[in-house]
Design an enzyme around this catalytic site. Structure first.
Site, PDB file in Angstrom:
ATOM      1  N   ARG A 170       0.819  -1.235   0.000  1.00 24.52           N
ATOM      2  CA  ARG A 170       0.000   0.000   0.000  1.00 24.52           C
ATOM      3  C   ARG A 170       0.842   1.269   0.000  1.00 24.52           C
ATOM      4  O   ARG A 170       0.401   2.321   0.432  1.00 24.52           O
ATOM      5  CB  ARG A 170      -0.982   0.018   1.168  1.00 24.52           C
ATOM      6  CG  ARG A 170      -1.938  -1.139   1.136  1.00 24.52           C
ATOM      7  CD  ARG A 170      -3.144  -0.940   2.006  1.00 24.52           C
ATOM      8  NE  ARG A 170      -3.968  -2.121   1.940  1.00 24.52           N
ATOM      9  CZ  ARG A 170      -3.758  -3.198   2.693  1.00 24.52           C
ATOM     10  NH1 ARG A 170      -2.785  -3.201   3.580  1.00 24.52           N
ATOM     11  NH2 ARG A 170      -4.524  -4.248   2.555  1.00 24.52           N
ATOM     12  N   LYS A 191       3.915  11.443 -11.371  1.00 21.45           N
ATOM     13  CA  LYS A 191       3.091  10.599 -12.249  1.00 21.45           C
ATOM     14  C   LYS A 191       3.844   9.302 -12.481  1.00 21.45           C
ATOM     15  O   LYS A 191       5.001   9.318 -12.912  1.00 21.45           O
ATOM     16  CB  LYS A 191       2.857  11.285 -13.597  1.00 21.45           C
ATOM     17  CG  LYS A 191       1.742  12.299 -13.588  1.00 21.45           C
ATOM     18  CD  LYS A 191       1.424  12.702 -15.032  1.00 21.45           C
ATOM     19  CE  LYS A 191       0.377  13.782 -15.076  1.00 21.45           C
ATOM     20  NZ  LYS A 191       0.119  14.239 -16.452  1.00 21.45           N
ATOM     21  N   GLU A 239      12.020  18.495 -24.435  1.00 18.52           N
ATOM     22  CA  GLU A 239      11.230  18.789 -23.227  1.00 18.52           C
ATOM     23  C   GLU A 239      11.783  20.030 -22.521  1.00 18.52           C
ATOM     24  O   GLU A 239      11.041  20.750 -21.854  1.00 18.52           O
ATOM     25  CB  GLU A 239      11.229  17.591 -22.266  1.00 18.52           C
ATOM     26  CG  GLU A 239      10.743  16.272 -22.883  1.00 18.52           C
ATOM     27  CD  GLU A 239       9.218  16.171 -23.024  1.00 18.52           C
ATOM     28  OE1 GLU A 239       8.497  17.088 -22.596  1.00 18.52           O
ATOM     29  OE2 GLU A 239       8.757  15.152 -23.588  1.00 18.52           O
ATOM     30  N   LYS A 299       8.797  22.979 -13.594  1.00 18.63           N
ATOM     31  CA  LYS A 299       7.863  21.870 -13.384  1.00 18.63           C
ATOM     32  C   LYS A 299       7.439  21.806 -11.920  1.00 18.63           C
ATOM     33  O   LYS A 299       6.267  21.590 -11.609  1.00 18.63           O
ATOM     34  CB  LYS A 299       8.459  20.531 -13.831  1.00 18.63           C
ATOM     35  CG  LYS A 299       7.455  19.397 -13.624  1.00 18.63           C
ATOM     36  CD  LYS A 299       7.621  18.220 -14.547  1.00 18.63           C
ATOM     37  CE  LYS A 299       6.469  17.232 -14.321  1.00 18.63           C
ATOM     38  NZ  LYS A 299       6.614  15.999 -15.094  1.00 18.63           N
ATOM     39  N   GLU A 348      -3.338  17.682 -11.973  1.00 23.27           N
ATOM     40  CA  GLU A 348      -3.686  18.101 -13.333  1.00 23.27           C
ATOM     41  C   GLU A 348      -5.177  18.399 -13.499  1.00 23.27           C
ATOM     42  O   GLU A 348      -5.848  17.849 -14.368  1.00 23.27           O
ATOM     43  CB  GLU A 348      -3.228  17.063 -14.373  1.00 23.27           C
ATOM     44  CG  GLU A 348      -3.182  17.655 -15.772  1.00 23.27           C
ATOM     45  CD  GLU A 348      -2.474  16.787 -16.806  1.00 23.27           C
ATOM     46  OE1 GLU A 348      -1.365  16.296 -16.514  1.00 23.27           O
ATOM     47  OE2 GLU A 348      -3.036  16.616 -17.893  1.00 23.27           O
ATOM     48  N   ARG A 375      -1.413  22.189 -14.896  1.00 23.27           N
ATOM     49  CA  ARG A 375      -0.428  21.144 -15.208  1.00 23.27           C
ATOM     50  C   ARG A 375      -0.570  20.638 -16.643  1.00 23.27           C
ATOM     51  O   ARG A 375       0.396  20.156 -17.241  1.00 23.27           O
ATOM     52  CB  ARG A 375      -0.530  19.985 -14.201  1.00 23.27           C
ATOM     53  CG  ARG A 375       0.585  18.962 -14.363  1.00 23.27           C
ATOM     54  CD  ARG A 375       0.712  18.010 -13.197  1.00 23.27           C
ATOM     55  NE  ARG A 375       1.760  17.035 -13.468  1.00 23.27           N
ATOM     56  CZ  ARG A 375       2.250  16.185 -12.595  1.00 23.27           C
ATOM     57  NH1 ARG A 375       1.807  16.173 -11.359  1.00 23.27           N
ATOM     58  NH2 ARG A 375       3.196  15.332 -12.936  1.00 23.27           N
ATOM     59  N   ASN A 406       1.681  19.448 -21.360  1.00 25.75           N
ATOM     60  CA  ASN A 406       1.426  18.578 -22.513  1.00 25.75           C
ATOM     61  C   ASN A 406       1.579  19.311 -23.840  1.00 25.75           C
ATOM     62  O   ASN A 406       1.190  18.770 -24.888  1.00 25.75           O
ATOM     63  CB  ASN A 406       0.008  17.990 -22.426  1.00 25.75           C
ATOM     64  CG  ASN A 406      -0.141  17.075 -21.231  1.00 25.75           C
ATOM     65  OD1 ASN A 406       0.796  16.352 -20.879  1.00 25.75           O
ATOM     66  ND2 ASN A 406      -1.296  17.106 -20.589  1.00 25.75           N
ATOM     67  N   HIS A 421       2.159  17.500 -27.107  1.00 29.29           N
ATOM     68  CA  HIS A 421       2.011  16.062 -26.882  1.00 29.29           C
ATOM     69  C   HIS A 421       0.821  15.449 -27.616  1.00 29.29           C
ATOM     70  O   HIS A 421       0.866  14.273 -27.969  1.00 29.29           O
ATOM     71  CB  HIS A 421       1.942  15.757 -25.381  1.00 29.29           C
ATOM     72  CG  HIS A 421       3.284  15.820 -24.706  1.00 29.29           C
ATOM     73  ND1 HIS A 421       4.032  16.977 -24.651  1.00 29.29           N
ATOM     74  CD2 HIS A 421       4.029  14.873 -24.071  1.00 29.29           C
ATOM     75  CE1 HIS A 421       5.165  16.734 -24.015  1.00 29.29           C
ATOM     76  NE2 HIS A 421       5.193  15.470 -23.655  1.00 29.29           N
ATOM     77  N   HIS A 451       1.961  12.486 -29.761  1.00 23.72           N
ATOM     78  CA  HIS A 451       1.516  11.099 -29.559  1.00 23.72           C
ATOM     79  C   HIS A 451       0.910  10.537 -30.833  1.00 23.72           C
ATOM     80  O   HIS A 451       1.126   9.371 -31.167  1.00 23.72           O
ATOM     81  CB  HIS A 451       0.486  11.027 -28.430  1.00 23.72           C
ATOM     82  CG  HIS A 451       1.100  11.149 -27.064  1.00 23.72           C
ATOM     83  ND1 HIS A 451       0.367  11.485 -25.952  1.00 23.72           N
ATOM     84  CD2 HIS A 451       2.371  10.995 -26.639  1.00 23.72           C
ATOM     85  CE1 HIS A 451       1.167  11.530 -24.901  1.00 23.72           C
ATOM     86  NE2 HIS A 451       2.397  11.232 -25.291  1.00 23.72           N
ATOM     87  N   HIS A 463      10.069   9.601 -28.743  1.00 22.29           N
ATOM     88  CA  HIS A 463       9.086  10.456 -28.065  1.00 22.29           C
ATOM     89  C   HIS A 463       9.412  11.960 -28.138  1.00 22.29           C
ATOM     90  O   HIS A 463       8.579  12.764 -28.561  1.00 22.29           O
ATOM     91  CB  HIS A 463       8.940   9.994 -26.607  1.00 22.29           C
ATOM     92  CG  HIS A 463       8.034  10.857 -25.787  1.00 22.29           C
ATOM     93  ND1 HIS A 463       6.658  10.831 -25.931  1.00 22.29           N
ATOM     94  CD2 HIS A 463       8.295  11.787 -24.849  1.00 22.29           C
ATOM     95  CE1 HIS A 463       6.118  11.699 -25.103  1.00 22.29           C
ATOM     96  NE2 HIS A 463       7.081  12.296 -24.429  1.00 22.29           N
TER      97      HIS A 463
END
Ligand code: NAD
Length: 370
Positions: free
Chosen positions: A127, A149, A191, A233, A243, A247, A251, A254, A258, A272
């Site tokens: 946990r 994340k 990035e 960041k 987010e 936040r 992206n 992105h 993607h 990427h």
């Protein structure tokens, strides 16, 4: 941003009782023992992949053991294949076999793949046990190691099984980037540019002057670039950890990126960060087309991508050009779709990104066909 270039910086991610420090510096791995020993207890698993195990793992194990820690390696196969249910099962099994203490610390030594997998495994193991990030790629140092994340991939798509689990500490040793393949370094730099483009025109300007030097191995410039990216960041994550708003600006590029990655089969044709670079250039063009952004800002943005050697348009991607219809279909499958509408991050100029769902499909198609 000034031109003084300190070789070490510490940035705090202000998340109350879950606050943590990001240490950025050249040669920091040597200090990992003193930084990590106050946080560790019992067995200290170090999760990495087999590429990094051959290069940087022995030095880390050595300093941890010198600090009296019972450090033990877990080596995963490199690449996205490890960010899977099978990879999670294997890693969780190895962590449980080591009888890791619930109050212990798991260390992730690697790129975004190892960081995401280890963070997720630590988040669900017993946990939730604490973990530390020692990012070894530029992408991981400026992006994936910060912000909590974590995820593995599902058959239905990338990063769909995950949770928020903040690390206890991030140690970004820019010296580790010297062994990174040049293409991976450059992809990670996309990035870095993203932070300038989305929220800090002065940083973008600084990158126009210093970015190529950082990429060529100037340690002071690289420390500064990584630290400033992490600072941006950290600030955004502290204001919007889950987010629900701001936040999402991270992206930028992105949604397009993607789609391009998917259309090129997540292959060697486009990694990427390269997809993000082309995606950001498309976001600038879409912003110009919709009257949000001056054309000269888009031109300046593309000029910098070209100057460092990043792709900046769909035609730069080797092989058959993906069609607009196919790319839009991929975007519709992306998880940034709410109520059937595509969410875009657009710009009002360099350093001024915003989120919008008010984008005519025709304009998107036209930018993708140009
Ligand atoms: N959690 C987040 O917020 C977040 C953000 C962005 C991306 N990501 C995830 O990050 C992953 C991509 O991360 P990545 O680009 O770091 O890829 P990666 O972890 O696969 O690393 C790229 C390659 O470089 C090798 N490598 C790593 N460090 C090295 C070094 N110092 N020297 C030599 N080789 C080295 C690795 O073995 C691998 O082969 C994706 O899965 C993506 O979903 C997560």
């Amino acid at each position: 941003m000034g031109y003084a270039m300190p070789m070490r910086e510490t940035i705090t991610v202000g998340l109350g009782e879950r606050a943590y420090d990001i240490h950025v510096g050249a040669g920091l791995l040597k200090h990992a023992g003193e930084l990590l020993s106050p946080l560790a207890k019992g067995v200290v698993p170090v999760v990495t992949d087999s590429h990094i195990a051959d290069i940087h793992l022995p030095a880390l194990l050595e300093v941890l053991r010198q600090s009296g820690l019972d450090a033990r390696a877990i080596v995963m196969p490199p690449g996205e294949v490890s960010k899977s249910f099978a990879g999670l099962e294997r890693l969780s099994g190895a962590l449980l076999d080591m009888e890791i203490d619930r109050k212990g610390l798991v260390i992730a030594l690697g790129g975004g793949v190892i960081g995401d997998l280890t963070g997720f495994a630590a988040g669900v193991l017993k946990r939730g046990v604490a973990f530390a990030q020692i990012p070894t790629t530029l992408l991981a140092q400026v992006d994936s190691s910060v912000g909590g994340k974590t995820a593995i991939n599902a058959a239905q798509g990338k990063n769909l099984i995950g949770l928020f689990h903040q690390p206890r500490i991030v140690i970004a040793d820019t010296g580790l980037l010297a062994t990174l393949p040049p293409r991976e370094l450059l992809a990670g730099y996309a990035e870095v540019v993203k932070y300038g483009a989305l929220g800090d025109a002065k940083f973008f300007e600084w990158l126009e002057v210093n970015g190529a030097r950082a990429l060529a191995g100037d340690e002071g410039a690289m420390v500064q670039a990584v630290a400033h990216s992490c600072r941006m960041k950290a600030d955004i994550v502290a204001r919007d950890e889950r987010e629900t708003g701001e936040r999402a600006l991270l992206n930028l590029g992105h949604t397009f990126g993607h789609a391009l990655e998917a259309a090129t089969g997540f292959s060697d044709r486009l990694v990427h960060g390269e997809g993000v670079a082309v995606g950001m250039a498309l976001a600038f063009q879409l912003s110009v087309k919709l009257g949000h952004c001056p054309g000269q800002d888009a031109e300046r943005f593309v000029r910098h991508l070209k100057a460092v050697g990043l792709p900046s348009c769909i035609a730069d991607i080797p092989g058959a050009r993906p069609g607009a219809g196919e790319l839009i279909r991929h975007m519709a499958h992306d998880k940034k779709v709410t109520d059937g509408k595509l969410t875009f991050i657009l710009v009002r100029g360099l350093g001024q990104a915003f989120v919008t769902r008010d984008v005519p499909l025709e304009a998107v198609k036209s930018v993708l066909s140009d």
